[in-house]
Design a protein around this motif. Structure first.
Motif, short mmCIF file in Angstrom:
data_model
loop_
_atom_site.label_atom_id
_atom_site.label_comp_id
_atom_site.label_asym_id
_atom_site.label_seq_id
_atom_site.Cartn_x
_atom_site.Cartn_y
_atom_site.Cartn_z
N VAL B 315 0.87 -1.18 0.00
CA VAL B 315 0.00 0.00 0.00
C VAL B 315 0.91 1.22 0.00
O VAL B 315 1.88 1.27 0.75
CB VAL B 315 -0.91 0.02 1.24
N GLY B 316 0.63 2.17 -0.87
CA GLY B 316 1.51 3.33 -0.89
C GLY B 316 0.95 4.45 -1.74
O GLY B 316 -0.25 4.53 -2.00
N LYS B 317 1.86 5.31 -2.16
CA LYS B 317 1.46 6.43 -3.01
C LYS B 317 2.16 6.27 -4.37
O LYS B 317 2.99 5.39 -4.54
CB LYS B 317 1.84 7.76 -2.36
N ILE B 318 1.86 7.15 -5.28
CA ILE B 318 2.52 7.08 -6.58
C ILE B 318 3.96 7.54 -6.41
O ILE B 318 4.22 8.56 -5.76
CB ILE B 318 1.81 8.00 -7.59
N ALA B 319 4.88 6.79 -6.98
CA ALA B 319 6.29 7.13 -6.82
C ALA B 319 6.63 8.42 -7.57
O ALA B 319 6.30 8.57 -8.74
CB ALA B 319 7.14 5.98 -7.34
N GLN B 320 7.29 9.34 -6.86
CA GLN B 320 7.65 10.63 -7.44
C GLN B 320 8.59 10.45 -8.64
O GLN B 320 8.49 11.17 -9.63
CB GLN B 320 8.29 11.51 -6.36
N ASP B 321 9.49 9.47 -8.55
CA ASP B 321 10.44 9.30 -9.67
C ASP B 321 9.73 8.86 -10.95
O ASP B 321 10.14 9.21 -12.05
CB ASP B 321 11.59 8.35 -9.30
#
Lengths: 317, 371
Positions: B315-321
């Motif tokens: 579970v997480g957020k969209i990766a900035q990279d």
């Protein structure tokens, strides 16, 4: 028309060219925006009624008129740049000018800050500019969003790009280029990536496939300023010539120097790229500082013979 | 040309669109049969394909005595208050779809369940693929845009996949913010049988609670559950899938992509390996776009030597990279984010006919454009 101005400039000297330009300036003139802080629209083709014009540097630099009316502008001009990553300064006082049609190669030991410089020029959020500025075609881009820089004509080939699960390479190319499928297929075919268009971007790609995918993305993007981060790493011998040729094409090395407008900044450890294209300038980076500037082949030879030791002592910038 | 679906004129153009969004082809093009139930009225139960029958459950039970053997067998009547409520209906509603022996048709049968009033819709379905048959079903469930509090759907579905048979069941939900939904479904898969269950819910709904089970009783039987869900701020989605690997060579794959835009998602999954030579994999990936809850509860239970089970939950957020990578190609931050989310939701289902995969892609595309 643009070509005419340049040819005149090259062949008949600047006075004749000057006369021609005054009546016929637009395509190669740039507005002096960084002087009067008025933003430039687009990279080229601007003129100003005041009579102060910006001229591309590079090939014509030697012929530049040291007068009031014409100022030479490099495609990329970095002044006194300091960059932090995670609150630690890793680039110190970088000064760099790259003119139209020029290719610079950036060398230096691992961890010296080469990739960070490229990332800072592209505008990645982890690379915080604390001092100095980056000018692109006479326009300050130091704090511009990444996509705005891309739109202005800067392209970057990543050394280790992230995998984007579920996003097909073909879909990404369509989204970024707007060109018809046939055109994209033709580009893909040229770098042997046709069968990868239906695959997730970078997912399970080998080292060489990643490079070809990156090159393909740049080909579709048509950047004017091309940054390549170790284009040769992880590529087998067979593909190296393919990639070398594709890079040469990106940088318009097939064109005569007078017509060539695309510029490049290439990080290389092996110098393989020099077998495929002539680089104009070699830069040596050490501990976040550009220490040397010189003939790329000679510098490479030096490194091969003596390692980077000389780099610490060199101060020829 | 098949005649169109018998949609009552009381269903507004807006609601017709919601039906289409749920995978229902009102023209019936690219569908081999149709069932339509609006509230408790059965409006349509036909099939033009040879060897496939689409019947209302009442008609089917009258026509085939043997069907009693399949009714309330994989799901007991007294399992919970919802099964009890459906079983208590004097005039049962719902559909029976039978793929007779050896029938193969890659065009799906569509089952449309429409709720247009503040009431409870009771549905009992039985789906049977006889030996060697291949059945594809798209079940579009939608409510009228303005159906308010008190609207609910209780749906019982029993699946029987016989030897060498295959069923794909794609359920697309377009309920309203006030609707509660309690599907109850289970399947029995026999030797070399394949059961594909796809669930897509991209629109606001008050509550969905379900935990379908695949009983892989036959050797080399296969079950694949693919779930794509988005929780709007007011949604509560408690959704799971379970596979019981009961015969040698049985395998199951349970894949979930969950996004919360402020609502709550409980993503359950369970695989039980009770026999040797079985394999199972459970995967749940969640993205939190706005503060909400994604609670992944993956369970794997192996009880014999020779079962291989795994699970993976993130579970997480969209990766900035990833965002900046796409921005370096010229996409704006919003475009890059939407592109990554669309990629995240991309679920390619092996063995699904193209027409259904396209339907799934189109449904996700449509919802995704709202990000």
């Amino acid at each position: 028309m643009a070509l005419c101005s340049w040819l005149l400039l090259m062949m008949t000297g600047y006075r004749a060219a000057l006369a021609a330009m005054k009546s016929n300036v637009a395509p190669y003139m740039r507005e002096r925006s960084w002087v009067d802080h008025k933003p430039l629209q687009g990279a080229r083709g601007e003129s100003k009624s005041m009579g102060v014009f910006l001229l591309p540097c590079a090939a014509g630099e030697a012929l530049m008129i040291p007068g009031e009316n014409y100022i030479c502008v490099h495609m990329l001009e970095i002044t006194d740049l300091h960059v932090e990553v995670g609150e630690k300064e890793i680039l110190h006082d970088i000064n760099l000018k790259i003119g139209d049609g020029e290719t610079h190669v950036l060398m230096g030991p691992n961890g010296s800050g080469k990739t960070s410089l490229l990332m800072a020029i592209m505008g990645f959020s982890g690379y915080k500019v604390t001092q100095g500025k980056i000018m692109y075609n006479g326009k300050e881009i130091t704090h511009l969003a990444v996509n705005e820089r891309a739109k202005a004509g800067i392209g970057l080939m990543f050394q280790r790009p992230p995998t984007v699960g579920g996003l097909k390479l073909g879909k990404l190319l369509t989204a970024t280029s707007g060109e018809p499928k046939e055109a994209i297929d033709a580009y893909a075919k040229a770098v042997h990536m046709l069968t990868f268009l239906g695959r997730d971007v970078n997912k399970g790609f080998s080292g060489g496939e990643i490079k070809r995918s990156e090159i393909l993305q740049l080909m579709v993007q048509h950047p004017d300023f091309v940054m390549l981060d170790e284009p040769e790493s992880g590529v087998d011998l067979e593909n190296i010539s393919l990639i070398g040729a594709a890079i040469g094409k990106l940088l318009e090395k097939d064109l005569h120097i007078v017509h060539r407008k695309k510029s490049g900044l290439i990080i290389t450890h092996t110098g393989f790229i020099l077998d495929y294209l002539d680089a104009d300038v070699g830069l040596m980076m050490c501990d976040g500082v550009i220490k040397c500037r010189g003939n790329p082949r000679e510098m490479l030879k030096e490194i091969k013979e003596r390692g980077y030791r000389e780099c610490m002592e060199c101060q020829k910038v | 040309m098949p005649e169109g679906l018998k949609v009552p004129s009381s269903i507004s153009p807006e609601d017709r669109q919601r039906l289409q969004q749920s995978g229902i082809e009102l023209s019936m093009i690219n569908r081999c049969g149709s069932y339509m139930q609006a509230n408790q009225d059965i409006l349509h139960a036909t099939c033009s394909a040879e060897g496939i029958e689409v019947l209302s459950i009442a008609d089917a039970l009258k026509r085939y005595d043997w069907l009693e053997e399949y009714s309330w067998k994989v799901i007991p009547k007294d399992r919970d208050e919802f099964t009890k409520a459906v079983a208590a209906q004097e005039n049962p509603r719902g559909y029976v779809i039978i793929g007779h022996k050896g029938t193969k048709n890659i065009l799906p049968v569509q089952a449309c369940l429409y709720l247009g009033r503040e009431q409870i819709q009771y549905v009992h379905n039985i789906i049977i693929a006889e030996e060697g048959a291949e059945l594809h079903i798209v079940s579009g469930c939608a409510s009228g845009k303005h159906v308010g509090k008190g609207g609910a759907h209780y749906g019982i579905s029993e699946f029987y996949v016989k030897k060498n048979a295959k069923i794909s069941f794609t359920m697309i939900h377009t309920w309203g913010e006030e609707i509660e939904v309690y599907p109850r479904s289970a399947s029995i898969v026999e030797e070399n049988g394949t059961f594909l269950s796809n669930y897509i819910c991209m629109q606001p709904v008050k509550k969905v609670q379900m935990y379908p089970t695949a009983n892989l009783n036959g050797r080399n039987s296969v079950a694949r559950f693919s779930t794509v869900i988005i929780a709007s701020p007011t949604s509560y989605l408690d959704i799971g899938s379970r596979a019981i690997l009961g015969a040698k060579g049985a395998s199951a794959e349970l894949i979930t992509r969950a996004i919360t835009r402020g609502g709550t998602i409980i993503s359950r999954g369970e695989i039980r390996g009770n026999t040797d030579g079985t394999r199972g994999h459970l995967e749940c990936k969640g993205l939190i776009l706005k503060n909400g809850i994604i609670h992944a509860i993956p369970e794997i239970e192996g009880s014999v030597v020779g079962t291989e089970l795994s699970h993976e939950a993130a579970v997480g957020k969209i990766a900035q990279d990833e965002i900046e990578y796409l921005m370096a190609r010229g996409l704006s931050e919003e475009e890059a984010t939407a592109t990554i989310i669309r990629g995240f939701l991309d679920v390619k289902i092996t063995g699904l006919p193209e027409v259904l995969q396209k339907q799934i892609d189109a449904t996700i595309d449509k919802a995704e454009s709202g990000f």
